[in-house]
Enzyme design. Structure first.
Site, PDB file in Angstrom:
ATOM      1  N   GLY A   8     -24.076  15.203  19.180  1.00  0.00           N
ATOM      2  CA  GLY A   8     -25.457  15.261  19.676  1.00  0.00           C
ATOM      3  C   GLY A   8     -25.552  16.097  20.936  1.00  0.00           C
ATOM      4  N   LEU A  10     -26.677  18.992  21.673  1.00  0.00           N
ATOM      5  CA  LEU A  10     -27.814  19.853  22.017  1.00  0.00           C
ATOM      6  C   LEU A  10     -29.009  19.046  22.511  1.00  0.00           C
ATOM      7  CD1 LEU A  10     -27.668  22.549  19.193  1.00  0.00           C
ATOM      8  CD2 LEU A  10     -26.602  22.529  21.444  1.00  0.00           C
ATOM      9  N   GLY A  11     -28.819  17.750  22.719  1.00  0.00           N
ATOM     10  CA  GLY A  11     -29.907  16.913  23.198  1.00  0.00           C
ATOM     11  C   GLY A  11     -30.042  16.939  24.713  1.00  0.00           C
ATOM     12  N   GLN A  12     -30.870  16.004  25.214  1.00  0.00           N
ATOM     13  CA  GLN A  12     -31.193  16.005  26.654  1.00  0.00           C
ATOM     14  C   GLN A  12     -29.938  15.810  27.509  1.00  0.00           C
ATOM     15  OE1 GLN A  12     -33.707  12.776  27.973  1.00  0.00           O
ATOM     16  NE2 GLN A  12     -34.248  13.815  29.887  1.00  0.00           N
ATOM     17  N   ASP A  34     -23.478  19.243  16.818  1.00  0.00           N
ATOM     18  CA  ASP A  34     -24.821  18.681  16.592  1.00  0.00           C
ATOM     19  C   ASP A  34     -25.215  18.982  15.151  1.00  0.00           C
ATOM     20  OD1 ASP A  34     -27.826  18.212  16.883  1.00  0.00           O
ATOM     21  OD2 ASP A  34     -27.200  17.912  18.957  1.00  0.00           O
ATOM     22  N   ILE A  35     -26.321  18.352  14.683  1.00  0.00           N
ATOM     23  CA  ILE A  35     -26.851  18.767  13.375  1.00  0.00           C
ATOM     24  C   ILE A  35     -27.896  19.868  13.539  1.00  0.00           C
ATOM     25  CG2 ILE A  35     -26.437  16.754  11.896  1.00  0.00           C
ATOM     26  CD1 ILE A  35     -29.335  15.895  12.638  1.00  0.00           C
ATOM     27  N   ASP A  52     -22.463  16.224  11.431  1.00  0.00           N
ATOM     28  CA  ASP A  52     -23.364  15.093  11.195  1.00  0.00           C
ATOM     29  C   ASP A  52     -22.558  13.817  11.416  1.00  0.00           C
ATOM     30  OD1 ASP A  52     -24.871  13.036  10.172  1.00  0.00           O
ATOM     31  OD2 ASP A  52     -25.474  14.095   8.353  1.00  0.00           O
ATOM     32  N   TYR A 141     -34.261   0.541  17.801  1.00  0.00           N
ATOM     33  CA  TYR A 141     -33.392   1.239  18.767  1.00  0.00           C
ATOM     34  C   TYR A 141     -32.541   0.223  19.534  1.00  0.00           C
ATOM     35  CZ  TYR A 141     -32.244   4.295  22.768  1.00  0.00           C
ATOM     36  OH  TYR A 141     -31.600   5.022  23.748  1.00  0.00           O
ATOM     37  N   LYS A 145     -28.513  -0.563  19.652  1.00  0.00           N
ATOM     38  CA  LYS A 145     -27.768  -0.450  20.915  1.00  0.00           C
ATOM     39  C   LYS A 145     -26.965  -1.729  21.207  1.00  0.00           C
ATOM     40  CE  LYS A 145     -28.693   3.762  22.174  1.00  0.00           C
ATOM     41  NZ  LYS A 145     -27.621   4.778  22.038  1.00  0.00           N
TER      42      LYS A 145
HETATM   43  P1  NAD Z   1     -31.630  13.485  22.331  1.00  0.00           P
HETATM   44  O1  NAD Z   1     -32.577  12.943  21.325  1.00  0.00           O
HETATM   45  O2  NAD Z   1     -32.134  14.436  23.345  1.00  0.00           O
HETATM   46  O3  NAD Z   1     -30.403  14.178  21.593  1.00  0.00           O
HETATM   47  C1  NAD Z   1     -29.765  13.585  20.499  1.00  0.00           C
HETATM   48  C2  NAD Z   1     -29.084  14.688  19.712  1.00  0.00           C
HETATM   49  O4  NAD Z   1     -28.466  14.083  18.577  1.00  0.00           O
HETATM   50  C3  NAD Z   1     -30.037  15.761  19.203  1.00  0.00           C
HETATM   51  O5  NAD Z   1     -29.611  17.045  19.606  1.00  0.00           O
HETATM   52  C4  NAD Z   1     -29.979  15.599  17.679  1.00  0.00           C
HETATM   53  O6  NAD Z   1     -30.071  16.838  16.971  1.00  0.00           O
HETATM   54  C5  NAD Z   1     -28.618  14.957  17.498  1.00  0.00           C
HETATM   55  N1  NAD Z   1     -28.503  14.200  16.247  1.00  0.00           N
HETATM   56  C6  NAD Z   1     -29.446  13.457  15.626  1.00  0.00           C
HETATM   57  N2  NAD Z   1     -28.958  12.961  14.480  1.00  0.00           N
HETATM   58  C7  NAD Z   1     -27.670  13.387  14.377  1.00  0.00           C
HETATM   59  C8  NAD Z   1     -26.641  13.212  13.424  1.00  0.00           C
HETATM   60  N3  NAD Z   1     -26.835  12.511  12.290  1.00  0.00           N
HETATM   61  N4  NAD Z   1     -25.437  13.782  13.675  1.00  0.00           N
HETATM   62  C9  NAD Z   1     -25.229  14.516  14.785  1.00  0.00           C
HETATM   63  N5  NAD Z   1     -26.178  14.750  15.705  1.00  0.00           N
HETATM   64  C10 NAD Z   1     -27.380  14.187  15.504  1.00  0.00           C
HETATM   65  O7  NAD Z   1     -30.919  12.239  23.019  1.00  0.00           O
HETATM   66  P2  NAD Z   1     -30.310  12.145  24.490  1.00  0.00           P
HETATM   67  O8  NAD Z   1     -31.427  11.824  25.408  1.00  0.00           O
HETATM   68  O9  NAD Z   1     -29.439  13.293  24.774  1.00  0.00           O
HETATM   69  O10 NAD Z   1     -29.479  10.803  24.321  1.00  0.00           O
HETATM   70  C11 NAD Z   1     -28.112  10.806  23.998  1.00  0.00           C
HETATM   71  C12 NAD Z   1     -27.654   9.373  23.918  1.00  0.00           C
HETATM   72  O11 NAD Z   1     -27.944   8.699  25.139  1.00  0.00           O
HETATM   73  C13 NAD Z   1     -28.333   8.547  22.813  1.00  0.00           C
HETATM   74  O12 NAD Z   1     -27.413   7.637  22.282  1.00  0.00           O
HETATM   75  C14 NAD Z   1     -29.408   7.795  23.554  1.00  0.00           C
HETATM   76  O13 NAD Z   1     -29.748   6.588  22.920  1.00  0.00           O
HETATM   77  C15 NAD Z   1     -28.731   7.542  24.892  1.00  0.00           C
HETATM   78  N6  NAD Z   1     -29.696   7.306  25.964  1.00  0.00           N
HETATM   79  C16 NAD Z   1     -30.572   8.269  26.326  1.00  0.00           C
HETATM   80  C17 NAD Z   1     -31.507   8.005  27.327  1.00  0.00           C
HETATM   81  C18 NAD Z   1     -32.519   9.028  27.769  1.00  0.00           C
HETATM   82  O14 NAD Z   1     -33.439   8.691  28.536  1.00  0.00           O
HETATM   83  N7  NAD Z   1     -32.400  10.282  27.347  1.00  0.00           N
HETATM   84  C19 NAD Z   1     -31.517   6.738  27.945  1.00  0.00           C
HETATM   85  C20 NAD Z   1     -30.613   5.773  27.517  1.00  0.00           C
HETATM   86  C21 NAD Z   1     -29.687   6.074  26.534  1.00  0.00           C
HETATM   87  N1  SER Z   2     -35.025   6.767  27.471  1.00  0.00           N
HETATM   88  C1  SER Z   2     -34.711   6.128  26.245  1.00  0.00           C
HETATM   89  C2  SER Z   2     -35.915   5.980  25.388  1.00  0.00           C
HETATM   90  O1  SER Z   2     -36.993   5.949  25.937  1.00  0.00           O
HETATM   91  C3  SER Z   2     -34.173   4.755  26.545  1.00  0.00           C
HETATM   92  O2  SER Z   2     -32.937   4.648  26.014  1.00  0.00           O
HETATM   93  O3  SER Z   2     -35.773   5.867  24.219  1.00  0.00           O
END
Ligand code: NAD
Ligand code: SER
Length: 323
Positions: A8, A10-12, A34-35, A52, A141, A145
Site C-alpha cells: 500500500g 502509494l497511499g497517504q 501497491d495495486i 495485491d 474498519y 483493526k
Molecule cells: P491509503 O488509503 O492512503 O493507502 C492505502 C493504499 O493501499 C492505497 O495506495 C491502495 O491502492 C492500497 N491498496 C488497497 N487495496 C490493496 C490491496 N488489495 N493490495 C495492495 N494494496 C492495496 O491509506 P493510508 O492512509 O496510507 O493508511 C495506511 C494504513 O494506515 C492503513 O492500514 C490504515 O488503516 C492505517 N491508518 C491510517 C490512518 C490515516 O489517517 N491515514 C490512521 C490510522 C491508521
Molecule cells: N484516519 C483514519 C480514518 O479516518 C482512521 O484510521 O479512516
C-alpha cells in the site's frame, strides 16, 4: 542491513514512509508495492512491484525475489470507504494482513501493522482512552483493526513473528491525499484554505479527535520497529498521538495565517456517526514509556508547515495544469 517491503506504498502514509526508510541508516533496500501503478515520475529512487495483499503467492514471490526481512503492511481500506464496501474491507484489511503474516512466518520477516483510533467503539472511555481497554467498534474498519491487533499478537506469541504496531489517530499530510477516511477533513481543509479561502466540513464543528502530522507518523512507524524488544511490554497497537482539535479549532489556527478563511458545515451523517464512536483523545503513555515515543509537531507547528508546503505545491500543480 534491512531489506524492507512496503505494501500500500502509494497511499497517504506510504508516499512518505518509503522515502524516509530509503534514507534511514542500516536500510539496504526498500521495495514499494501497491495495486495502483506508480505514476511515471513518482517511481522514486528504488524498486516498485505490483502487489495485491490478498494474493499470498504474489507476496511470497516479492519477498523471496528481494530477500525481504521486514514488511510495513499499509494496504487497507480506510473507515469511510470500508463502510461503503464492507465485504471488500474484510478481504483486504484482514485477509491481506493474514496472508502477509503467513508469508512473514514462513520467511522470518518482521512486520509493522498500523491500527487506528477506529479500533475503539462507543463503549470505550472516550477521553484519554487507555492503552488496554474496551474495544467493541461499530464499523467494519474497526472490526478489522481489532482483529488485526489480536492476530498480530497471536503470531508473535504462537510463532515468534516480530509483529509490532501502533494505533494512529487521524493523519495530516501534504504529499499524498488521504484515501477515504473519517479524518480526511483535516487534510482537505488545508487544500481548500490555500485554493479557495473557504471549506465546507463534513464533520460538525465540535467533533474532537486526536491527530498527528505525517513526519511524526513516519517517525512512530520506524521507531517502534527499531525499539529494543526487551523493553516492550506491548508489541502491537500502541496508542500514539500528537495533538487534539475540533474543526472549529483547526479553522481558527488556519485563520492566523489566512485571515479571510471561512468554514461552513454540511455534516455527513455516516462519517459523523463514525467519528462520534471514536475516542476524543488517547493516552499514549505506554508508547512513551516502552520505546520513548514523543511527537515533534503540535497544532501550531503543523499548521504553519502544512500551509507553507501546500502554497508551494499548489503553485507548482497549477502551473503544471496550464502547461
Ligand atoms: P491509503 O488509503 O492512503 O493507502 C492505502 C493504499 O493501499 C492505497 O495506495 C491502495 O491502492 C492500497 N491498496 C488497497 N487495496 C490493496 C490491496 N488489495 N493490495 C495492495 N494494496 C492495496 O491509506 P493510508 O492512509 O496510507 O493508511 C495506511 C494504513 O494506515 C492503513 O492500514 C490504515 O488503516 C492505517 N491508518 C491510517 C490512518 C490515516 O489517517 N491515514 C490512521 C490510522 C491508521
Ligand atoms: N484516519 C483514519 C480514518 O479516518 C482512521 O484510521 O479512516
Amino acid at each position: 542491513m534491512k531489506r524492507i517491503l512496503v505494501t500500500g506504498a502509494l497511499g497517504q502514509i506510504g508516499s512518505e514512509l518509503v522515502a524516509a526508510l530509503r534514507r534511514r541508516p542500516g536500510v539496504e533496500l526498500v521495495v514499494a508495492s501497491d495495486i495502483k501503478m506508480m505514476p511515471g515520475t513518482a517511481s522514486g529512487d528504488g524498486p516498485f512491484e505490483y502487489l495485491d495483499c490478498t494474493n499470498q503467492r504474489q507476496i511470497e514471490q516479492v519477498v523471496r525475489k528481494h530477500g525481504i526481512d521486514t514488511i510495513y503492511h499499509l494496504a487497507a481500506l480506510l473507515s469511510a470507504v470500508a463502510e461503503e464496501r464492507p465485504q471488500v474491507a474484510w478481504d483486504v484489511n484482514l485477509g491481506g494482513l493474514y496472508r502477509v503474516l503467513e508469508v512473514a512466518r514462513q520467511n522470518g520477516c518482521a512486520i509493522f501493522f498500523p491500527s487506528s483510533i477506529g479500533a475503539f467503539g462507543p463503549g470505550t472511555p472516550r477521553d484519554r482512552t487507555p492503552q488496554d481497554t474496551v474495544q467493541r467498534p461499530t464499523t467494519i474498519y474497526g472490526v478489522t483493526k481489532v482483529a488485526g491487533e489480536l492476530v498480530c499478537d497471536y503470531y508473535h506469541q504462537r510463532f515468534g513473528v516480530d509483529a509490532r504496531g501502533v494505533r494512529f489517530p487521524g493523519l495530516v499530510s501534504h504529499v499524498a491525499v488521504p484515501g477515504g477516511g473519517t479524518t480526511d477533513y483535516a487534510v482537505e481543509i488545508f487544500y481548500d484554505a490555500v485554493r479557495n479561502r473557504r471549506y465546507t466540513c463534513f464533520l460538525g464543528p465540535e467533533t474532537r479527535l486526536d491527530m498527528m502530522y505525517m513526519p511524526d507518523s513516519v517517525k512512530a512507524a520506524i521507531e517502534v520497529m527499531e525499539a529494543n524488544p526487551a523493553k516492550l511490554e506491548h508489541r502491537n497497537a500502541f496508542n500514539v498521538t500528537a495533538m487534539n482539535f475540533t474543526p472549529e479549532e483547526l479553522a481558527a489556527e488556519i485563520r492566523k495565517h489566512v485571515p479571510e478563511f471561512k468554514i461552513e458545515y454540511q455534516v455527513d451523517p455516516v462519517r459523523q456517526a463514525i467519528a462520534d464512536s471514536w475516542p476524543r483523545s488517547l493516552d499514549d503513555s505506554a508508547a512513551r514509556r516502552e520505546w520513548g515515543w514523543s511527537p515533534d509537531y503540535d497544532l501550531v507547528a503543523m499548521t504553519t508547515d502544512m500551509l507553507e508546503n501546500l502554497e508551494r505545491k499548489l503553485r507548482v500543480d497549477d502551473r503544471g495544469k496550464l502547461d
